[in-house]
Scaffold this motif. Structure first.
Motif, PDB file in Angstrom:
ATOM      1  N   ALA A   1     119.185 118.050 102.104  1.00  0.00           N
ATOM      2  CA  ALA A   1     119.316 116.909 103.009  1.00  0.00           C
ATOM      3  C   ALA A   1     120.471 117.139 103.985  1.00  0.00           C
ATOM      4  N   MET A   2     121.616 117.576 103.433  1.00  0.00           N
ATOM      5  CA  MET A   2     122.768 117.818 104.301  1.00  0.00           C
ATOM      6  C   MET A   2     122.448 118.903 105.322  1.00  0.00           C
ATOM      7  N   GLN A   3     121.780 119.950 104.852  1.00  0.00           N
ATOM      8  CA  GLN A   3     121.451 121.049 105.770  1.00  0.00           C
ATOM      9  C   GLN A   3     120.517 120.570 106.866  1.00  0.00           C
ATOM     10  N   ALA A   4     119.514 119.794 106.494  1.00  0.00           N
ATOM     11  CA  ALA A   4     118.550 119.301 107.483  1.00  0.00           C
ATOM     12  C   ALA A   4     119.271 118.517 108.579  1.00  0.00           C
ATOM     13  N   ILE A   5     120.197 117.650 108.145  1.00  0.00           N
ATOM     14  CA  ILE A   5     120.942 116.856 109.135  1.00  0.00           C
ATOM     15  C   ILE A   5     121.737 117.768 110.064  1.00  0.00           C
ATOM     16  N   HIS A   6     122.457 118.710 109.454  1.00  0.00           N
ATOM     17  CA  HIS A   6     123.276 119.617 110.264  1.00  0.00           C
ATOM     18  C   HIS A   6     122.422 120.402 111.253  1.00  0.00           C
ATOM     19  N   ALA A   7     121.274 120.902 110.760  1.00  0.00           N
ATOM     20  CA  ALA A   7     120.388 121.692 111.624  1.00  0.00           C
ATOM     21  C   ALA A   7     119.977 120.866 112.838  1.00  0.00           C
ATOM     22  N   ALA A   8     119.562 119.627 112.594  1.00  0.00           N
ATOM     23  CA  ALA A   8     119.115 118.770 113.695  1.00  0.00           C
ATOM     24  C   ALA A   8     120.266 118.537 114.674  1.00  0.00           C
ATOM     25  N   VAL A   9     121.427 118.162 114.136  1.00  0.00           N
ATOM     26  CA  VAL A   9     122.597 117.921 114.997  1.00  0.00           C
ATOM     27  C   VAL A   9     122.856 119.143 115.874  1.00  0.00           C
ATOM     28  N   ALA A  10     122.757 120.326 115.243  1.00  0.00           N
ATOM     29  CA  ALA A  10     123.000 121.571 115.989  1.00  0.00           C
ATOM     30  C   ALA A  10     122.074 121.668 117.197  1.00  0.00           C
ATOM     31  N   GLU A  11     120.846 121.170 117.028  1.00  0.00           N
ATOM     32  CA  GLU A  11     119.888 121.201 118.147  1.00  0.00           C
ATOM     33  C   GLU A  11     119.986 119.937 118.989  1.00  0.00           C
ATOM     34  N   GLY A  12     120.982 119.112 118.735  1.00  0.00           N
ATOM     35  CA  GLY A  12     121.156 117.888 119.504  1.00  0.00           C
ATOM     36  C   GLY A  12     120.064 116.863 119.260  1.00  0.00           C
TER      37      GLY A  12
ATOM     38  N   ARG B   1     131.359 124.703 108.212  1.00  0.00           N
ATOM     39  CA  ARG B   1     131.195 123.438 107.478  1.00  0.00           C
ATOM     40  C   ARG B   1     130.180 123.561 106.368  1.00  0.00           C
ATOM     41  N   MET B   2     128.995 124.049 106.742  1.00  0.00           N
ATOM     42  CA  MET B   2     127.895 124.083 105.773  1.00  0.00           C
ATOM     43  C   MET B   2     128.263 124.964 104.592  1.00  0.00           C
ATOM     44  N   HIS B   3     128.847 126.139 104.881  1.00  0.00           N
ATOM     45  CA  HIS B   3     129.269 127.016 103.778  1.00  0.00           C
ATOM     46  C   HIS B   3     130.226 126.277 102.849  1.00  0.00           C
ATOM     47  N   ALA B   4     131.196 125.640 103.455  1.00  0.00           N
ATOM     48  CA  ALA B   4     132.202 124.949 102.665  1.00  0.00           C
ATOM     49  C   ALA B   4     131.540 123.928 101.745  1.00  0.00           C
ATOM     50  N   MET B   5     130.615 123.126 102.320  1.00  0.00           N
ATOM     51  CA  MET B   5     129.939 122.113 101.501  1.00  0.00           C
ATOM     52  C   MET B   5     129.181 122.785 100.357  1.00  0.00           C
ATOM     53  N   GLN B   6     128.500 123.870 100.706  1.00  0.00           N
ATOM     54  CA  GLN B   6     127.719 124.564  99.661  1.00  0.00           C
ATOM     55  C   GLN B   6     128.632 125.082  98.559  1.00  0.00           C
ATOM     56  N   ALA B   7     129.734 125.688  98.959  1.00  0.00           N
ATOM     57  CA  ALA B   7     130.666 126.242  97.963  1.00  0.00           C
ATOM     58  C   ALA B   7     131.122 125.150  96.994  1.00  0.00           C
ATOM     59  N   ILE B   8     131.450 123.988  97.554  1.00  0.00           N
ATOM     60  CA  ILE B   8     131.899 122.886  96.697  1.00  0.00           C
ATOM     61  C   ILE B   8     130.787 122.495  95.729  1.00  0.00           C
TER      62      ILE B   8
ATOM     63  N   GLU C   1     135.125 117.175 100.175  1.00  0.00           N
ATOM     64  CA  GLU C   1     133.820 116.945 100.799  1.00  0.00           C
ATOM     65  C   GLU C   1     133.989 115.929 101.924  1.00  0.00           C
ATOM     66  N   LEU C   2     134.661 114.829 101.594  1.00  0.00           N
ATOM     67  CA  LEU C   2     134.879 113.750 102.554  1.00  0.00           C
ATOM     68  C   LEU C   2     135.632 114.272 103.774  1.00  0.00           C
ATOM     69  N   GLY C   3     136.686 115.036 103.485  1.00  0.00           N
ATOM     70  CA  GLY C   3     137.495 115.575 104.577  1.00  0.00           C
ATOM     71  C   GLY C   3     136.658 116.414 105.532  1.00  0.00           C
ATOM     72  N   ILE C   4     135.796 117.228 104.960  1.00  0.00           N
ATOM     73  CA  ILE C   4     135.006 118.142 105.785  1.00  0.00           C
ATOM     74  C   ILE C   4     134.052 117.383 106.691  1.00  0.00           C
ATOM     75  N   ILE C   5     133.309 116.391 106.138  1.00  0.00           N
ATOM     76  CA  ILE C   5     132.324 115.732 107.007  1.00  0.00           C
ATOM     77  C   ILE C   5     132.995 114.758 107.973  1.00  0.00           C
TER      78      ILE C   5
END
Ligand SMILES: Cc1ncc(C[n+]2csc(CCOP(=O)(O)OP(=O)(O)O)c2C)c(N)n1
Ligand SMILES: Cc1ncc(C[n+]2csc(CCOP(=O)(O)OP(=O)(O)O)c2C)c(N)n1
Ligand code: SF4
Ligand code: SF4
Ligand SMILES: [Mg+2]
Ligand SMILES: [Mg+2]
Lengths: 616, 342, 616, 342
Positions: B280-291, D277-284, D165-169
């Motif tokens: 879910a987090m990845q999907a959101i990030h991906a979309a944001v990346a594409e605006g 960001r995404m890597h960091a979230m995944q690592a956590i 997690e909170l800090g990152i997003i």
């Protein structure tokens, strides 16, 4: 050598917090109580967890006075950090008990007092097996020493240990050894003193309980039907919510399920908002907090006032302003409670002064909240809430809950048959109190939309000036109606006496004793105990009936006096405020001292004195 | 005629209506109210079993404009989530629907909102997200895009806070996003939320016709712009039409807002699995990346118990218990007295 | 036919918000102002953005009275939603102007008034090209109609259009066409009226400005050196912060960089906390808010009070309690400001009553905050803050900022040479005001640790009862010192006059007119304008000097009276409160009515009346 | 001898000391204070250029116990982030270090904390994270693990909130985690944070020796348990030793807490890239899945401007400007008067 006074003694025990002195002090106090001697204790603890000074002051009083005694007869000097000051806290002719495992430092010597040494440290090295627990046991040694000096017999102490640690024989054993050691040491040394003796009074405290006001309030709330409790931790109010948490599971289960919900909220704004939501939904809801929390709750309190939602706020006052002294006592949030929130607001306040009234008022507070559909405050303070008070057992008056004006689906139907339609904010009865329905009411005419913004008698959004003024006037009228319902003051009155004293809350006990002392010195006084706001006729009459009135309060700005002045300025000008605000439990002596000071100066002197005092 | 159509509990659509709206014409919030009514009608929910909650804002006014047979509580600014937590444990048999705004939820109410989701309080929580404070005349909210321009030319220099992202990491168990004008997507999402036990967060993009004013705006409605007097333009609000969209799963949908600016919506495809946090987090990030704004049910956790359940409350709602249940017998007090004598 | 009164007229324009009437009303008002006629306007707008009723009331007054007039001579009935009520708001013999594009509904007809129809809708269909803008222009039509009826000449209107829309000829054009159309229509119909005429007064308003109190405060703050502004939007205070935002870039840039920082905070608690942090760090910091925000700020205010941090709070009062009526005016947050936060607290409050005092007090507020190292409130209300007031130009008194007792690194060194050591909370001067240093001060002795918890004179953490009491007493002493500094009340006094009136804030103007009316009807009154809290000797003397004192305030609970009673109960019992709290700007008539009502009833009658009023 | 050692600006370690601590012996917070002093010493920062900030709690008391030559502001509960925002724009030349607790930051202060990070206010923000409210005697905080048991037996049934997690997003630009006893890792992380311009969040696990009491506790310190009296055990706090750890990057480190419970730390390896960001979230998430706490610099954004910079403030700190700069000339007022005459 003349015989010492019997059962009239004050002991102050100076230790460091986190070293385990609390249980030693508890044993000592309970033992004296078990002897049947009227006694009280005041715990003056720091706002941290370990390593700061703490004092525990026990008073035994043949006459049964519970106030903190202004002179200290015996000082147990077990905290090096404060020793240099502590030796001067004890009265001339008093006793200092110290740990003489090492020789007494020269700066800790003073004249006019007796020193008794007990090598507590050395003793525990011998008798307590090595473990982190050792230092804790050191405290039990002074218990034994005091027992010997003042005549508490070891058997009584054993009983107390049994009561307290019954399930843990090991604990009883290890404590007893140390107590015995202290006892024996004094005996061997042949120490004697002649300032006071404790003597068993058969059945002296029979049937009496010992508890804290916060516990009594918690029990009152539970027996009053509190069902949603939302709170955020803050000293000195946490122990109230935690007592609720402690007793609820035993008292309020229904086939294994809870008939209550307790939420530790994320902050006080949430706690207050939750009970507003819960009160609106139809349960008896409460929170407990102290000054900083009260400040934060202001907005939600205004919402409850204007939307007319019942909910109860237990406010355990501590030293303000701001973070102030979290572990000291005060009565300085009175105006903030009474006028809480912006706009024209006035609130109902119940003011307990002992364990019974804590229980009763806590229980009744929900009746007032629901009857008047408004937030209700129970005004406590740290002294009343967190210190141990002995009292008659708590008693449950068997009376039905007063749920106030709630309309069921059926009642609405009947009304309609009578051509009467439910209007949430309409003053049907002319007392300013409207009728309400509870969410879930199946009648299709029952629902209404609650809001903190302007509304008309039918709970519709309105910015109309007439609707608005009508609402404000009705709310004020409701407040006036409440005057007839709130607990009346308790008046002790003798004909012909021209001096009156008004007190409330934890000041009651010291004032009671002060009146005896004043009488002894030739000044008769009448007394009025304030038990609620808004003020009632009785107080007016009391003001009228006396020439000088001393109003005792534990704050700097004479906050209660200000509320009295607001009601009856011409009478209030008779008032002379007795103000004590050093954060310590009020002493009889301070009350007497200030009153005598006034009398010396006469009325004018009084004003000057107050002027001076304010800016002294 | 809609008027005649009835649902499973024999109620007509108009049984789900409320007072007349006081929103600006064309405001996205009104469109959302329509979807709310539709959802309740379709799910055949008895309005008398519903409670409506809100904070303060244009959005927060809307519960007065639907389900007039339901009790409602328009609380103070930012406190709906805490008030809802209280009503919920007081009477867990009621179905709460909350409407808030991005200011109400993401600014003053952020802390309480996060903790409500942490507790997984049962509620259908709609954020009518317009990136501005409508009721106080158009200041930026915490969800405004960085760089967007306010009436008066002020530029926002803080990153937008993503309600869905926040919901997912804080423990909400039903997290979705949609667009006010996409009734076909929105009302089923609301129905799903109503059926779900726990915190169901719907972040609904809802254009503010009066104060939304991105750079695109210069391009738009030339005539009106030229003829609007600079000082008082907020005093006049042209009559806008509500923007409606209707597009397929897995596809993009560009939307032209009233001021001429453009946003792109991307609807999640059938294949998307909403039960994984990380996905879910990845999907959101991906979309944001594409605006783009991702729409649909983004995250769903069917397993976690809702707050009232965690509390082990008795069947009967607390609000319906009587004194005989609420007040322990006097003997219990005597027993406690006895303990306090030791 | 006798000649109509000249330049004495009140027009109420009823429209729907969001339809563009504000600019039409603005043109109309400015035109009358340009004619040199003394005039004022009151905007009664709803708490939403589009589609709810709004009224704009213009008053022209030859005598120069600015208060809302209690009778409406002319009603422009352009809102069908309120028409049925509006026709009765206009006085007998008054005029109703309506859009007769469609025939007047029968329920909108009444006797005793003149109806003039102008087919605004029809007209704009012809003259305004089709576009969403059309409806907006409809409002310009009534401007023209009124211009014709009361004698505002088109040239003046053109000038106003020029002033306002200079940069947009298209706007001027399209507006003018509609105004002309309205004007011509009345002319063609040959409508005439005889209730009033507007007549140019050469140089009548020469050199006068028109502005809102919030703008004046914003400018005052900027010229007072406000550097950190943190706020959260809330009506009616937003326009103050937004005015600061509007003017700062022009006034406070240093080679392209800002000498100020404005933060739109996430809530009021953050806004208040930010300015406490900023004030501590050494800048002049401010926030602006209204009731709900004030309630939320209580905790931070207490921190600033106890830690002694300067910061300024502009409170624009609106209808409370709770969300109340956000777009209506009131003076009901007085006690919450004065006693803000838990514990013993009292705060300094400045009370402007016109545009000049808004500017001056806003500027000076920072001097008071820094001099006394404490939060300072500037008490405003919606009427003063958001309505247009004509005034003399704002004037900048050239005086140095009073930064109060700040020690530089050098000064500390000098002190040390004199064997004097910097102690943050020590009362060196006996006025209760300590010295402070600012973070970044390089002297190694300059640093101190600030806290909201108990501390000693050296800013060390302390729970000692003496330290605590000393701090509380010094804070009170500081407050007493402030009495000598705060702006004194303005007294208008004639020997021998036994009736006094006390007013403050936006009540001043209606009271000024009320006194003239009362004098005309035979009652001479003296007047005291309160300009600050704490109260000062002048007020005491005023109370002593009069038999009856009317205290006018715009709230239900007589909040200011309560503060007076707290100071001088025996004198305060002379006070009779004039209380108006319907949320509309105070009218002269209401003040006169209530005062006469009292006099009729006499002193006793007064009390009864107030009793009744409170619970009516 | 440490006493003699001096740093680049000729200060000794003791020049970075403060008042004696009032924490319980062995409290993780004291260990963190030690690392703070070490970091300032190593980075050779002039204490007179530093301001210390905190909220309320045991943790928030600690700024009094280091850098006595620095100004300090112990604010009210949960408001340090807002107070810091104010001090920062008032004087951007000062270096702010803030110490807060998990209650102070993640409960009452959560909303303000999130918005501080959104603005990327320049601060080194240390959360001394012990999962409890120490100063109010051991209630759960929002970072307590679900299922953990409190003194008295109460079980926490809400998921733990993850500060990192909170800090990152939310936009923090330097996000790290460490353990109070790992001075080798912690003080360099603090030095990095001090050097960083923007919101640097350090989530430092800091055991509360007095109230941390997980199920593990029954296993531990048998003797003490048996001999502690049940009612007053909070009244006595055995003297614990501070727990020190020292382990390699990329490795795990199990830690036994004072009550016998165990946590596992995992230190990020050299190869880890903290700028995504995404890597960091995944690592956590990955670490959490394995029941481990990830430690090290988890996320880092060197590019985003800090708040004071976004505000385009003049060089000279606002707090140092004089009246001649702060007060516009009277002519400017005359000009405005003229405008107001129209
Ligand atoms: C405590 C408090 N602060 C401020 C306000 C003023 N206020 C009313 S609505 C609002 C913001 C509304 O924005 P949003 O929640 O996004 O709703 P919208 O109008 O955009 O739908 C504010 C700040 C208030 N009512 N109460
Ligand atoms: C407004 C307010 N509410 C409550 C409190 C009581 N209080 C003091 S410290 C604290 C919690 C501290 O917990 P944390 O921040 O985790 O610090 P720790 O003691 O665990 O280091 C609370 C609730 C307060 N001081 N102010
Ligand atoms: S101001 Fe914006 S959000 Fe509010 S009603 Fe109008 S369009 Fe909707
Ligand atoms: S109570 Fe816990 S957090 Fe507080 S000082 Fe003691 S060990 Fe540290
Ligand atoms: Mg919004
Ligand atoms: Mg903690």
């Amino acid at each position: 050598m003349e015989t010492p006074p019997i059962n009239d003694l004050s002991i102050s025990i100076a230790t460091e917090n986190g070293t385990g002195s609390a249980s030693a002090n508890n044993v000592l106090f309970k033992a004296i109580f078990k002897m049947g001697v009227p006694c009280s204790s005041k715990n003056m603890f720091p706002s941290n967890i370990q390593g700061l000074p703490t004092w525990y002051q026990i008073r035994a009083s043949a006459e049964g006075y519970m106030a903190r005694k202004d002179v200290i007869d015996v000082m147990v000097m077990f905290n090096d950090a404060t020793a240099a000051k502590d030796i001067y806290r004890v009265r001339d002719g008093g006793i200092i008990i110290h740990d003489d495992s090492n020789p007494l430092a020269s700066n800790l010597k003073r004249d006019g007092v007796q020193y008794f040494g007990v090598p507590a440290n050395k003793l525990i090295q011998k008798i307590v097996p090595a473990s982190p627990l050792r230092i804790k046991q050191r405290n039990m040694v002074y218990v034994g020493a005091l027992a010997y000096l003042f005549g508490i017999d070891i058997e009584t102490i054993k009983e107390v240990l049994q009561d307290t640690f019954g399930k843990k024989p090991a604990v009883i054993e290890s404590n007893l050894v140390c107590i015995q050691a202290g006892f024996n040491h004094m005996k061997e040394k042949g120490y004697t003193q002649n300032i006071a003796r404790l003597q068993t009074i058969p059945n002296g405290n029979k049937g009496k309980i010992i508890t804290e006001g916060n516990t009594a309030c918690a029990l009152g709330a539970i027996f009053g039907g509190a069902s949603v409790v939302s709170w955020y931790p803050i000293t000195p109010s946490s122990s109230l919510a935690e007592a609720v948490e402690h007793y609820m599971p035993r008292l309020r289960k229904k086939d294994g399920k809870a008939t209550y919900a307790i939420v530790q909220a994320e902050d006080e704004i949430a706690a207050a908002s939750m009970i507003v939501g819960a009160g609106w939904a139809g349960v008896r809801a409460m929170t407990s907090t102290s000054g900083p929390g009260l400040s934060l709750m202001n907005e939600s309190i205004g919402l409850a006032y204007f939307a007319e939602v019942p909910c109860v706020f237990f406010i355990i006052q501590r030293g303000g302003p701001s973070t102030g002294l979290p572990t000291r006592t005060q009565q300085a949030d009175i105006q903030l409670m009474y006028y809480a929130s912006h706009g024209d607001t006035r609130h109902l306040i119940l003011i307990p002064h002992d364990m019974k009234s804590c229980f009763d008022m806590a229980r009744r507070s929900f009746d007032f909240a629901e009857r008047f559909q408004t937030p209700v405050f129970v005004m406590m303070d740290l002294d009343l809430g967190m210190n141990l008070w002995s009292s008659e057992p708590l008693k449950l008056e068997k009376e039905p809950f007063d749920r106030g004006k709630i309309l069921t689906a059926e009642q609405i139907e009947q009304w309609e048959k009578q051509g009467k339609k439910f209007r949430r904010y309409f003053d049907f009865d002319g007392d300013g109190i409207p009728y309400r329905t509870l969410p879930g009411n199946p009648n299709r005419k029952a629902a209404y939309f609650t809001r903190g913004s302007g509304h008309d008698a039918d709970a519709r959004y309105s910015e109309d000036e007439k609707d608005y003024k009508e609402t404000l006037d009705r709310l004020r009228k409701k407040f006036e109606t409440a005057r007839k319902y709130v607990p009346k003051p308790a008046v002790e009155k003798q004909e012909g006496v021209k001096t009156g004293i008004i007190s409330f809350g934890s000041s009651y006990e010291p004032v009671r004793e002060a009146r005896d002392r004043l009488r002894a010195s030739g000044l008769k006084t009448n007394h009025l105990l304030l038990r609620a706001l808004p003020l009632t006729e009785e107080t007016k009459e009391f003001l009228e009936a006396h020439e000088v009135i001393y109003l005792v309060e534990q704050n700097r700005d004479a906050q209660m006096a200000s509320i009295v002045k607001d009601e009856w300025p011409e009478l209030a000008s008779k008032i002379t405020s007795i103000l004590v605000y050093d954060g310590l439990p009020l002493t009889t002596g301070e009350v007497v001292r200030q009153i005598n000071q006034h009398r010396a100066g006469g009325r004018k002197g009084v004003q000057e004195w107050q002027e001076k005092k304010l800016i002294a | 005629m809609a008027g005649e159509k009835v649902n499973r509990i024999n109620l007509k659509e108009k049984d789900y209506e409320g007072a007349p709206s006081t929103m600006c014409r064309g405001c996205g919030h009104d469109a959302i109210s329509a979807s709310v009514m539709r959802a309740f009608f379709e799910s055949s929910i008895d309005p008398r079993k519903v409670i409506k909650l809100s904070g303060i804002g244009c959005s927060s006014k809307t519960p007065a404009y639907f389900l007039s047979q339901s009790f409602g509580f328009n609380a103070v600014h930012g406190r709906m989530s805490a008030v809802a937590t209280g009503t919920n444990i007081a009477n867990h048999s009621l179905m709460p629907i909350g409407v808030s705004g991005d200011g109400d939820t993401a600014a003053i109410g952020l802390g309480n909102f996060c903790h409500m989701m942490r507790r997984n309080v049962n509620i259908t929580y709609i954020v009518e997200n317009n990136g501005v404070y409508g009721l106080t005349k158009g200041q930026f909210s915490a969800t405004a895009d960085k760089g967007s321009v306010m009436k008066g030319g002020k530029i926002n220099d803080n990153p937008a806070l993503d309600i869905c992202e926040l919901g997912i990491i804080l423990g909400a168990t039903y997290v979705a996003r949609s667009f006010s004008g996409d009734r076909k997507q929105l009302s089923p999402l609301i129905q799903g939320a109503l059926a779900h036990k726990g915190s169901a967060i719907l972040d609904v993009i809802s254009p503010c016709v009066t104060f939304n004013n991105h750079e695109g705006s210069t391009k738009s409605m030339k005539y009106v712009k030229e003829h609007l007097d600079p000082i008082h333009d907020i005093d006049f609000i042209p009559h806008y039409e509500n923007i409606e969209v209707d597009y397929k799963e897995g596809t993009d949908q560009p939307v032209e807002l009233h001021d001429g600016s453009r946003i792109v919506l991307h609807k999640l495809g059938k294949s998307y699995d909403p039960t994984s946090r990380m996905h879910a987090m990845q999907a959101i990030h991906a979309a944001v990346a594409e605006g783009k704004f991702l729409t649909g049910l983004i995250y769903y956790d069917p397993n976690r118990a809702e707050f009232a359940e965690e509390m082990n409350l008795c069947e009967t709602p607390l609000a319906e218990l009587d004194q005989d249940v609420l007040q322990p017998p006097a003997e219990m007090l005597d027993r406690i007295n006895a303990e306090l004598m030791k």
